[in-house]
Design a protein around this motif. Structure first.
Motif, PDB file in Angstrom:
ATOM      1  N   ALA A  19      -8.362 -11.126   1.761  1.00 52.79           N
ATOM      2  CA  ALA A  19      -9.565 -11.645   2.423  1.00 52.79           C
ATOM      3  C   ALA A  19      -9.382 -13.101   2.838  1.00 52.79           C
ATOM      4  CB  ALA A  19     -10.769 -11.499   1.510  1.00 52.79           C
ATOM      5  N   GLU A  20      -8.810 -13.905   1.980  1.00 55.84           N
ATOM      6  CA  GLU A  20      -8.583 -15.320   2.299  1.00 55.84           C
ATOM      7  C   GLU A  20      -7.592 -15.457   3.451  1.00 55.84           C
ATOM      8  OE1 GLU A  20      -8.842 -19.287   2.586  1.00 55.84           O
ATOM      9  OE2 GLU A  20     -10.177 -18.000   1.433  1.00 55.84           O
ATOM     10  N   ALA A  21      -6.546 -14.649   3.423  1.00 55.58           N
ATOM     11  CA  ALA A  21      -5.562 -14.692   4.506  1.00 55.58           C
ATOM     12  C   ALA A  21      -6.202 -14.272   5.833  1.00 55.58           C
ATOM     13  CB  ALA A  21      -4.373 -13.786   4.170  1.00 55.58           C
ATOM     14  N   ALA A  22      -7.061 -13.268   5.784  1.00 55.86           N
ATOM     15  CA  ALA A  22      -7.748 -12.829   7.009  1.00 55.86           C
ATOM     16  C   ALA A  22      -8.654 -13.928   7.550  1.00 55.86           C
ATOM     17  CB  ALA A  22      -8.551 -11.564   6.736  1.00 55.86           C
ATOM     18  N   ARG A  23      -9.326 -14.643   6.653  1.00 55.05           N
ATOM     19  CA  ARG A  23     -10.173 -15.760   7.093  1.00 55.05           C
ATOM     20  C   ARG A  23      -9.343 -16.854   7.752  1.00 55.05           C
ATOM     21  NH1 ARG A  23     -13.280 -14.253   2.518  1.00 55.05           N
ATOM     22  NH2 ARG A  23     -11.993 -15.496   1.129  1.00 55.05           N
ATOM     23  N   GLU A  24      -8.172 -17.125   7.199  1.00 56.56           N
ATOM     24  CA  GLU A  24      -7.306 -18.162   7.768  1.00 56.56           C
ATOM     25  C   GLU A  24      -6.777 -17.737   9.141  1.00 56.56           C
ATOM     26  OE1 GLU A  24      -5.358 -21.629   8.535  1.00 56.56           O
ATOM     27  OE2 GLU A  24      -6.939 -21.238   7.075  1.00 56.56           O
ATOM     28  N   VAL A  25      -6.444 -16.460   9.292  1.00 54.76           N
ATOM     29  CA  VAL A  25      -6.015 -15.965  10.601  1.00 54.76           C
ATOM     30  C   VAL A  25      -7.161 -16.133  11.603  1.00 54.76           C
ATOM     31  CG1 VAL A  25      -5.438 -13.882  11.933  1.00 54.76           C
ATOM     32  CG2 VAL A  25      -4.255 -14.357   9.783  1.00 54.76           C
ATOM     33  N   ARG A  74       0.365 -22.936  12.477  1.00 54.45           N
ATOM     34  CA  ARG A  74      -0.722 -22.535  11.577  1.00 54.45           C
ATOM     35  C   ARG A  74      -1.044 -21.057  11.774  1.00 54.45           C
ATOM     36  NH1 ARG A  74      -7.099 -24.138  12.025  1.00 54.45           N
ATOM     37  NH2 ARG A  74      -7.763 -23.044  10.152  1.00 54.45           N
ATOM     38  N   PHE A  75      -1.123 -20.625  13.035  1.00 55.41           N
ATOM     39  CA  PHE A  75      -1.425 -19.234  13.321  1.00 55.41           C
ATOM     40  C   PHE A  75      -0.306 -18.319  12.815  1.00 55.41           C
ATOM     41  CE2 PHE A  75      -1.450 -15.527  16.183  1.00 55.41           C
ATOM     42  CZ  PHE A  75      -2.700 -15.031  15.877  1.00 55.41           C
ATOM     43  N   GLN A 112       1.668 -14.405   8.825  1.00 56.99           N
ATOM     44  CA  GLN A 112       2.682 -14.025   7.842  1.00 56.99           C
ATOM     45  C   GLN A 112       2.060 -13.838   6.463  1.00 56.99           C
ATOM     46  OE1 GLN A 112       5.841 -13.169   8.448  1.00 56.99           O
ATOM     47  NE2 GLN A 112       6.113 -12.673   6.293  1.00 56.99           N
ATOM     48  N   GLU A 113       1.175 -14.743   6.076  1.00 55.40           N
ATOM     49  CA  GLU A 113       0.513 -14.626   4.773  1.00 55.40           C
ATOM     50  C   GLU A 113      -0.341 -13.362   4.715  1.00 55.40           C
ATOM     51  OE1 GLU A 113      -1.224 -15.063   0.980  1.00 55.40           O
ATOM     52  OE2 GLU A 113       0.713 -15.598   1.824  1.00 55.40           O
ATOM     53  N   LEU A 114      -1.034 -13.051   5.799  1.00 58.20           N
ATOM     54  CA  LEU A 114      -1.845 -11.831   5.830  1.00 58.20           C
ATOM     55  C   LEU A 114      -0.946 -10.600   5.686  1.00 58.20           C
ATOM     56  CD1 LEU A 114      -4.517 -10.373   6.119  1.00 58.20           C
ATOM     57  CD2 LEU A 114      -4.283 -10.560   8.601  1.00 58.20           C
ATOM     58  N   LYS A 115       0.165 -10.591   6.382  1.00 58.44           N
ATOM     59  CA  LYS A 115       1.102  -9.468   6.286  1.00 58.44           C
ATOM     60  C   LYS A 115       1.598  -9.300   4.848  1.00 58.44           C
ATOM     61  CE  LYS A 115       5.592  -7.965   8.111  1.00 58.44           C
ATOM     62  NZ  LYS A 115       6.602  -8.217   7.103  1.00 58.44           N
ATOM     63  N   GLU A 116       2.008 -10.405   4.233  1.00 54.73           N
ATOM     64  CA  GLU A 116       2.524 -10.353   2.871  1.00 54.73           C
ATOM     65  C   GLU A 116       1.437  -9.967   1.867  1.00 54.73           C
ATOM     66  OE1 GLU A 116       4.472 -14.099   2.162  1.00 54.73           O
ATOM     67  OE2 GLU A 116       5.973 -13.707   3.719  1.00 54.73           O
TER      68      GLU A 116
END
Length: 74
Positions: free
Chosen positions: A15-21, A47-48, A53-57
């Protein structure tokens, strides 16, 4: 109980990674909406890319955790 906590932590990471994306994407959209004619900055693009990458991982980790918790299929 521990497994449930691990799943909650993994889901929170997704969820946090999705918010950052979403935030990084919004910043890029704003840049293009301003019609400056200049490309986005390297920092905005990095940043994007890092957020994606974080969301994928995070998703892969969550999926692996769910696969481990469900046990073998019959």
């Amino acid at each position: 109980m521990k497994q449930q906590s691990e799943e909650a932590t993994a889901l929170a990471r997704v969820a946090e990674a999705a918010r950052e994306v979403q935030a990084a994407s919004a910043a890029l959209e704003q840049h293009f909406d301003e019609t400056t004619g200049s490309p986005p900055s390297t920092l905005q693009l990095a940043r994007f890319a890092a957020a994606m990458q974080e969301l994928k991982e995070a998703r892969e980790s969550f999926d692996a955790l769910l696969g481990k918790s469900s046990g073998p299929s019959v």
